[in-house]
Design an enzyme around this catalytic site. Sequence first.
Site, PDB file in Angstrom:
ATOM      1  N   HIS A  65       0.779  -1.211   0.090  1.00 11.85           N
ATOM      2  CA  HIS A  65       0.077   0.153   0.083  1.00 11.85           C
ATOM      3  C   HIS A  65       1.044   1.382  -0.158  1.00 11.85           C
ATOM      4  O   HIS A  65       2.150   1.259   0.491  1.00 11.85           O
ATOM      5  CB  HIS A  65      -0.964   0.024   1.362  1.00 11.85           C
ATOM      6  CG  HIS A  65      -0.234   0.104   2.528  1.00 11.85           C
ATOM      7  ND1 HIS A  65       0.454  -1.174   2.834  1.00 11.85           N
ATOM      8  CD2 HIS A  65      -0.210   1.193   3.514  1.00 11.85           C
ATOM      9  CE1 HIS A  65       1.121  -0.593   4.126  1.00 11.85           C
ATOM     10  NE2 HIS A  65       0.690   0.813   4.470  1.00 11.85           N
ATOM     11  N   ASP A 117       0.399   5.039   1.790  1.00 11.45           N
ATOM     12  CA  ASP A 117      -0.277   5.423   2.941  1.00 11.45           C
ATOM     13  C   ASP A 117      -1.465   6.395   2.638  1.00 11.45           C
ATOM     14  O   ASP A 117      -1.262   7.253   2.014  1.00 11.45           O
ATOM     15  CB  ASP A 117       0.737   6.220   4.056  1.00 11.45           C
ATOM     16  CG  ASP A 117       1.492   5.347   4.821  1.00 11.45           C
ATOM     17  OD1 ASP A 117       1.012   4.026   5.073  1.00 11.45           O
ATOM     18  OD2 ASP A 117       2.406   5.639   5.285  1.00 11.45           O
ATOM     19  N   HIS A 176       4.786   0.138   0.210  1.00 11.60           N
ATOM     20  CA  HIS A 176       5.540  -0.593   1.382  1.00 11.60           C
ATOM     21  C   HIS A 176       4.624  -1.903   1.845  1.00 11.60           C
ATOM     22  O   HIS A 176       3.287  -1.761   1.646  1.00 11.60           O
ATOM     23  CB  HIS A 176       6.241   0.313   2.279  1.00 11.60           C
ATOM     24  CG  HIS A 176       4.968   1.078   2.925  1.00 11.60           C
ATOM     25  ND1 HIS A 176       4.508   2.224   2.585  1.00 11.60           N
ATOM     26  CD2 HIS A 176       4.524   0.847   4.498  1.00 11.60           C
ATOM     27  CE1 HIS A 176       3.641   2.797   3.284  1.00 11.60           C
ATOM     28  NE2 HIS A 176       3.734   1.851   4.493  1.00 11.60           N
ATOM     29  N   ARG A 225       4.555   6.475  13.932  1.00 10.23           N
ATOM     30  CA  ARG A 225       4.515   7.097  12.579  1.00 10.23           C
ATOM     31  C   ARG A 225       4.130   8.686  12.667  1.00 10.23           C
ATOM     32  O   ARG A 225       3.300   8.840  13.466  1.00 10.23           O
ATOM     33  CB  ARG A 225       3.557   6.296  11.805  1.00 10.23           C
ATOM     34  CG  ARG A 225       3.617   6.640  10.226  1.00 10.23           C
ATOM     35  CD  ARG A 225       2.319   5.930   9.415  1.00 10.23           C
ATOM     36  NE  ARG A 225       1.342   6.613   9.496  1.00 10.23           N
ATOM     37  CZ  ARG A 225       0.174   5.879   8.814  1.00 10.23           C
ATOM     38  NH1 ARG A 225       0.357   5.013   8.054  1.00 10.23           N
ATOM     39  NH2 ARG A 225      -0.929   6.856   8.880  1.00 10.23           N
TER      40      ARG A 225
END
Length: 302
Positions: free
Chosen positions: A101, A103, A258, A273
């Site tokens: 995907h 983000d 990723h 994150r």
Amino acid sequence: MSITTTTDIRRVSGALGAEVTGLRLGPDMPEDEVASLRATILEHKLVVVRGQDHLDDRAHAGFVRRLGPLTTAHPTITGGQEEAAVLPVDSEHGNKANSWHTDVTFVDRPPAFTTLRAMVLPPFGGDTLFANAARAYANLPEGLRTLADGLWAEHSNDYDYATTHGTEGPTGATADYHQEFTATVYRTHHPVVRVHPETGERVLQLGQFVSRILGVNGQDSRDLLALYQRHITRQENIVRWRWAPGDFAVWDNRATQHYAVDDYGDLPRRMHRVTVAGDVPVSVTGRRSVAVQGDAASYAGS
């Protein structure tokens, strides 16, 4: 290139990725170092800076803010941290991003950069794969590039978990996480090929949040998605990062996908994150992405 006289930058694969040592990240970094690091990120798509154990959430968010305005932690998930921009990525709470995907492509302004700070690592496994979606586009046969240039796709956070993960559906903590993740449904129409706003590269914009290719029937949609996704994740386009304590990764979310490899069983794995707000993607003809469900304005910048 060199950020400082004591900094070492080592390319880690032919596709993307660079490892940086000798750099201390923080909110008070000199402007020339921030500018050089940003240029390194744009060049290599993924940069991992070693030895950043000194960072806490405040310093993490403060440094990332030097790269641009921050998003909130997530459009639907509450970070629960003192710093509102920090999202814990915690395996013990069902947060395992084990699918390819980019983000937050289900909103109309996906993040420009994503950063991830290693907090707790399993003694084995838990690597992250990264793919260069700009390189994937550039290496397509001409006919497939021409076709992709005109395609649009619908992205949504309300995806079919069983189809994506090959299971009967989420259970336990994963089910709770999935319920929160889809508490507000977002749907956005993006071009399959976007033009990168800083490098000018054409990039394939797909991944797990794509629910369908617009304008074609269901089977053709699935076939087209599988075709282009397969080109993105060819071995030649991928680097595998094995995390170490103190690692701080930052990648260009507009040019990559990723996949966090779920091969460590029930062992804990926790990352924090922080993401930099992005812009509305633009197609090769200049058309902008369109949100068709859900208002992500409050997420897109703080």
